[in-house]
Design a protein around this motif. Sequence first.
Motif, PDB file in Angstrom:
ATOM      1  N   GLU A 244       0.923  -1.249  -0.077  1.00  0.00           N
ATOM      2  CA  GLU A 244      -0.057   0.190   0.023  1.00  0.00           C
ATOM      3  C   GLU A 244       1.117   1.308  -0.005  1.00  0.00           C
ATOM      4  OE1 GLU A 244      -3.361  -2.050   2.731  1.00  0.00           O
ATOM      5  OE2 GLU A 244      -2.877   0.148   3.130  1.00  0.00           O
TER       6      GLU A 244
ATOM      7  N   VAL B 272      -8.906   5.483  -6.513  1.00  0.00           N
ATOM      8  CA  VAL B 272      -9.338   4.295  -6.884  1.00  0.00           C
ATOM      9  C   VAL B 272      -8.277   3.016  -6.483  1.00  0.00           C
ATOM     10  CG1 VAL B 272     -10.106   2.820  -8.788  1.00  0.00           C
ATOM     11  CG2 VAL B 272     -10.911   5.174  -8.469  1.00  0.00           C
ATOM     12  N   VAL B 273      -7.271   3.313  -6.876  1.00  0.00           N
ATOM     13  CA  VAL B 273      -6.224   2.272  -6.600  1.00  0.00           C
ATOM     14  C   VAL B 273      -6.046   1.808  -5.207  1.00  0.00           C
ATOM     15  CG1 VAL B 273      -3.757   1.480  -6.945  1.00  0.00           C
ATOM     16  CG2 VAL B 273      -5.070   2.524  -8.918  1.00  0.00           C
TER      17      VAL B 273
ATOM     18  N   LEU C  28      -7.975   2.471  -2.714  1.00  0.00           N
ATOM     19  CA  LEU C  28      -9.198   1.747  -2.143  1.00  0.00           C
ATOM     20  C   LEU C  28      -9.143   0.353  -2.649  1.00  0.00           C
ATOM     21  CD1 LEU C  28     -12.007   4.583  -2.450  1.00  0.00           C
ATOM     22  CD2 LEU C  28     -10.765   3.994  -0.604  1.00  0.00           C
ATOM     23  N   THR C  29      -8.976   0.010  -3.919  1.00  0.00           N
ATOM     24  CA  THR C  29      -8.913  -1.357  -4.089  1.00  0.00           C
ATOM     25  C   THR C  29      -7.860  -2.062  -3.371  1.00  0.00           C
ATOM     26  OG1 THR C  29      -9.263  -0.430  -6.467  1.00  0.00           O
ATOM     27  CG2 THR C  29      -8.579  -2.736  -6.195  1.00  0.00           C
ATOM     28  N   MET C  30      -6.802  -1.403  -3.157  1.00  0.00           N
ATOM     29  CA  MET C  30      -5.426  -2.130  -2.412  1.00  0.00           C
ATOM     30  C   MET C  30      -6.174  -2.422  -0.993  1.00  0.00           C
ATOM     31  SD  MET C  30      -3.039  -3.350  -3.530  1.00  0.00           S
ATOM     32  CE  MET C  30      -2.681  -3.752  -1.703  1.00  0.00           C
ATOM     33  N   ASP C  31      -6.870  -1.609  -0.398  1.00  0.00           N
ATOM     34  CA  ASP C  31      -7.381  -1.521   0.852  1.00  0.00           C
ATOM     35  C   ASP C  31      -8.294  -2.964   1.031  1.00  0.00           C
ATOM     36  OD1 ASP C  31      -6.238   0.326   2.324  1.00  0.00           O
ATOM     37  OD2 ASP C  31      -8.077   1.602   2.219  1.00  0.00           O
ATOM     38  N   GLY C  32      -9.087  -3.120  -0.166  1.00  0.00           N
ATOM     39  CA  GLY C  32     -10.241  -4.010  -0.185  1.00  0.00           C
ATOM     40  C   GLY C  32      -9.346  -5.518  -0.333  1.00  0.00           C
ATOM     41  N   LEU C  33      -8.453  -5.390  -1.246  1.00  0.00           N
ATOM     42  CA  LEU C  33      -7.563  -6.722  -1.661  1.00  0.00           C
ATOM     43  C   LEU C  33      -6.738  -7.047  -0.433  1.00  0.00           C
ATOM     44  CD1 LEU C  33      -6.679  -8.489  -3.876  1.00  0.00           C
ATOM     45  CD2 LEU C  33      -4.562  -6.911  -3.830  1.00  0.00           C
TER      46      LEU C  33
END
Lengths: 249, 254
Positions: free
Chosen positions: B190, B232-233, B235-240
Amino acid sequence: MTQEADQNIALRTDGLWFAYREQDWVLKDVSLSIPLGKVTIIMGPSGTGKTTLLKVLAGILRPLRGRVEVLNQTVEKQAQRSLSTLIGYIPQQLGLVRNLTAMENVLMGALGRCGHGKVLLGVFPRREIEHAKAALDLMGIGHKSDEKVIHLSGGERQRVAIARTLLQRPRVVLADEFVSDLDMALALEILGRIRRAAQQEQITFVLSMHRVGLVRESAEHVLTLSHGKVIPGFPAQGVQGAPGVELPQ
Amino acid sequence: MKTNLLVTASVALLLGVVLSQLGFFDGARLMRGLRNLGILTSDMVPPDIGVLPVTGKALWETVQMSFAGTLLGFLASLPLSVLGTRHLFSPIVSGAARFVAAAIRTIPVLLWAIIFVILVGLGPLAGTLGIAAYTVGYLAKIYADLFEGTDPEILEAVGSTGASKLHLVRFVFLPEGANAILTQVLFMLEYNIRASSILGFVGAGGLGFVMQVYLQTLEYRRLATVLLLILVVVLTMDGLSAWLRKRFLLTAQS
Ligand SMILES: Nc1ncnc2c1ncn2[C@@H]1O[C@H](COP(=O)(O)OP(=O)(O)O)[C@@H](O)[C@H]1O
Ligand SMILES: [Mg+2]
């Protein structure tokens, strides 16, 4: 001493002294003999130095004076690898790797015989896996072999720890406060399995314990650690009233 | 009680002095800043979607750099952290390994990128190596400390089976530390994604280059698109990473 005596003694110490801090002796001139192929219990209330004594016997701590002999070989002179064929050690919290399965933990017992090739990839020799299965079955938890240790109960963990030591195939097993946290019935069942393993595999067990009731039910040979010294048999008056010790009837 | 009050008062006083030296009590300047913020914001909306193809490509490069750099750094940090573990190696060896990690960590990631631009030229290779270098320095220290905190009873028990140092690493340090190892490498990923978006400023590839151009040409609506993409990236990383943690982390139910 006589030839005969030597053959029946698994472990012997001679004037053992140990302190964590200077002059603050935990072990004072401890001399003891452990009979071969039996279950010996070392008694004493908490804080008397049972853990310390077992660690010195296992070669984890070095005595400041005196020495430990296992089957007539001096412990201090042994490299860890050859010592592992003589002594197995089970710490109070068992020392299992929580994130590995019961089976994988038992296989740890074979590491002293394993190289660094496939084993580092987690692939153990077929023969060792067979032995590990047999050890888990002997302890009555073959059906849990693929469970991670963190998901096992206290009693199941104790069995995994013994199975690991059985796979190691040492001549003497030192187990600290073994089964102390279990209820009486379960403790006795596991001790029964230990006794059978001792006979079957010709292994000498040395267990430390602070519950007199349990000791009465299970010991073949009892030593008491008191004020840094070891005396044969059950605790003398002074030790009985100490905290953590149940009074014998 | 009295000393607590004294400590609180002196910390507050110190903070006040520092803030005023930094210009925090300059009312006129702060008002100007607030006005400029309004202008900047209005200049940024609506974001210019037309640059999506260009920025998307740069963004993909940034993501690639972060993943590759983090992975390379992670792999290199494992042996270095093992060497830095005082349970396994003498003070000389572990001290040397820890010193190397500290020296690497001293250099900020942007400076590493500049160094690698000088060494291997402009482009994403320099950025990836810069990220990898910083990651090694950080993870090697975290992991060495983690390994040293391993329950000594487990080491005593498995050690008494005659296991070698390599065996202990493979079967005790790594599985016992698995949770923290995974958590830290995800944290690093992250961090690297955010950090690498700026590496383009020094010519080390990725989004930073596009950002720099839009900043210098005052095209704030295009800059807004870049910032949104980064959001966006992240946030996507957080989810991942949340999913990975749930999927792989050890859960103690006992
Ligand atoms: N690592 C240590 N450092 C210093 N003192 C210790 C350490 N471990 C144990 N002790 C002390 O040694 C004495 C014996 O402890 P221990 O061997 O754990 O007894 P037991 O196992 O019978 O409860 C205690 O007084 C304890 O405080
Ligand atoms: Mg103890």
